[in-house]
Motif scaffolding. Structure first.
Motif, PDB file in Angstrom:
ATOM      1  N   PHE A  50       0.826  -1.209   0.000  1.00  0.00           N
ATOM      2  CA  PHE A  50       0.000   0.000   0.000  1.00  0.00           C
ATOM      3  C   PHE A  50       0.860   1.259   0.000  1.00  0.00           C
ATOM      4  CE2 PHE A  50      -2.326   3.413   2.099  1.00  0.00           C
ATOM      5  CZ  PHE A  50      -3.430   3.502   1.266  1.00  0.00           C
ATOM      6  N   VAL A  51       1.896   1.277   0.840  1.00  0.00           N
ATOM      7  CA  VAL A  51       2.782   2.446   0.914  1.00  0.00           C
ATOM      8  C   VAL A  51       3.495   2.651  -0.420  1.00  0.00           C
ATOM      9  CG1 VAL A  51       4.894   3.317   1.994  1.00  0.00           C
ATOM     10  CG2 VAL A  51       3.071   2.384   3.412  1.00  0.00           C
ATOM     11  N   ALA A  52       4.006   1.575  -1.003  1.00  0.00           N
ATOM     12  CA  ALA A  52       4.708   1.686  -2.287  1.00  0.00           C
ATOM     13  C   ALA A  52       3.770   2.164  -3.387  1.00  0.00           C
ATOM     14  CB  ALA A  52       5.327   0.342  -2.656  1.00  0.00           C
ATOM     15  N   ALA A  69       7.077   2.173   7.637  1.00  0.00           N
ATOM     16  CA  ALA A  69       8.350   1.439   7.519  1.00  0.00           C
ATOM     17  C   ALA A  69       8.819   0.966   8.893  1.00  0.00           C
ATOM     18  CB  ALA A  69       9.402   2.322   6.863  1.00  0.00           C
ATOM     19  N   LEU A  70       8.725   1.832   9.895  1.00  0.00           N
ATOM     20  CA  LEU A  70       9.125   1.457  11.250  1.00  0.00           C
ATOM     21  C   LEU A  70       8.224   0.350  11.793  1.00  0.00           C
ATOM     22  CD1 LEU A  70      10.990   1.946  13.649  1.00  0.00           C
ATOM     23  CD2 LEU A  70       9.440   3.756  14.397  1.00  0.00           C
ATOM     24  N   TYR A  71       6.931   0.461  11.555  1.00  0.00           N
ATOM     25  CA  TYR A  71       5.980  -0.570  11.994  1.00  0.00           C
ATOM     26  C   TYR A  71       6.342  -1.924  11.383  1.00  0.00           C
ATOM     27  CZ  TYR A  71       1.782  -3.414  12.029  1.00  0.00           C
ATOM     28  OH  TYR A  71       0.913  -4.459  12.162  1.00  0.00           O
ATOM     29  N   ILE A  72       6.625  -1.929  10.097  1.00  0.00           N
ATOM     30  CA  ILE A  72       6.969  -3.182   9.414  1.00  0.00           C
ATOM     31  C   ILE A  72       8.266  -3.751   9.985  1.00  0.00           C
ATOM     32  CG2 ILE A  72       7.681  -4.184   7.202  1.00  0.00           C
ATOM     33  CD1 ILE A  72       5.684  -2.132   5.904  1.00  0.00           C
ATOM     34  N   GLY A 132      14.809   2.033   0.029  1.00  0.00           N
ATOM     35  CA  GLY A 132      14.260   1.427  -1.175  1.00  0.00           C
ATOM     36  C   GLY A 132      13.147   2.256  -1.789  1.00  0.00           C
ATOM     37  N   LEU A 133      12.267   2.794  -0.946  1.00  0.00           N
ATOM     38  CA  LEU A 133      11.184   3.637  -1.451  1.00  0.00           C
ATOM     39  C   LEU A 133      11.726   4.897  -2.109  1.00  0.00           C
ATOM     40  CD1 LEU A 133       8.544   3.323   1.416  1.00  0.00           C
ATOM     41  CD2 LEU A 133       8.330   2.445  -0.919  1.00  0.00           C
ATOM     42  N   GLU A 145      10.830  13.855   2.983  1.00  0.00           N
ATOM     43  CA  GLU A 145      10.284  13.701   4.335  1.00  0.00           C
ATOM     44  C   GLU A 145      10.718  12.360   4.946  1.00  0.00           C
ATOM     45  OE1 GLU A 145       7.855  14.810   7.657  1.00  0.00           O
ATOM     46  OE2 GLU A 145       8.247  16.015   5.861  1.00  0.00           O
ATOM     47  N   LEU A 146      10.875  11.344   4.119  1.00  0.00           N
ATOM     48  CA  LEU A 146      11.266  10.021   4.607  1.00  0.00           C
ATOM     49  C   LEU A 146      12.665  10.033   5.220  1.00  0.00           C
ATOM     50  CD1 LEU A 146       9.950   7.657   1.788  1.00  0.00           C
ATOM     51  CD2 LEU A 146       9.035   7.954   4.083  1.00  0.00           C
TER      52      LEU A 146
END
Length: 181
Positions: A50-52, A69-72, A132-133, A145-146
């Motif tokens: 979903f994020v990608a 990303a942190l959650y994953i 990667g994103l 922002e990432l």
């Protein structure tokens, strides 16, 4: 929208886990229960997709994407431990198994350092996802922002290392009346 997806995935993770354990212990269907428990990691994969898709579809990164990303990362690094903890709680409650002994002294210190390794893995996974994103999207103006997640990842790891160091220097003592070992 990404924040909503994170909340939905967190709820889905716990529904899969608790539902699977309920089926395993309460309904007496251990295989079906474990199949449901193993759906929990699928939730992480769906969130990553979903994020990608959001970013590749032209979305601009926000702190929500970094949180995903942190959650994953945390879910992958600590997921097995969370599942084992919940399974032990269910086994104690519904099968009469002995409760797990809480570690003290050197055992607790070792557990803290194992958590540092897990946190390092979580941070590496989150950092890898973010990197990667950024590379896949290829639009620095939409993904800058990432990059703000990296100092937070360092802070999380630093706090965990300090926690482990503190228990290395001052080991956790057993509760009164409890034997060590």
């Amino acid at each position: 929208m990404v924040l909503t997806a994170i909340v939905v995935c967190e709820v889905a993770f716990w529904v899969a886990l608790l539902g699977g354990l309920a089926v395993r212990y309460l309904a007496g269907r251990p295989r079906l229960g474990m199949a449901l428990v193993f759906l929990a990691p699928v939730v992480d994969l769906l969130l990553l997709c979903f994020v990608a898709i959001d970013l590749l579809g032209g979305g601009t990164a926000s702190w929500h994407h970094g949180l995903a990303a942190l959650y994953i990362g945390i879910s992958i690094a600590y997921g097995h431990r969370m599942i084992a903890w919940a399974d032990a709680k269910f086994a104690t409650r519904f099968r009469g198994a002995q409760p797990r002994q809480k570690p003290v002294g050197t055992a607790y210190t070792i557990a803290c350092w194992k958590d540092v390794a897990r946190t390092l893995l979580a941070v590496a996974i989150a950092g890898g996802i973010v990197g990667g994103l950024v590379l896949v999207v290829g639009a620095p103006e939409r993904t800058e922002e990432l990059l703000g997640l990296f100092p937070l990842l360092g802070l999380v790891l630093g706090i965990d290392v300090l926690w482990a160091v503190s228990y290395t220097l001052w080991p956790k003592k057993p509760a009164p009346g409890r034997a060590v070992g």
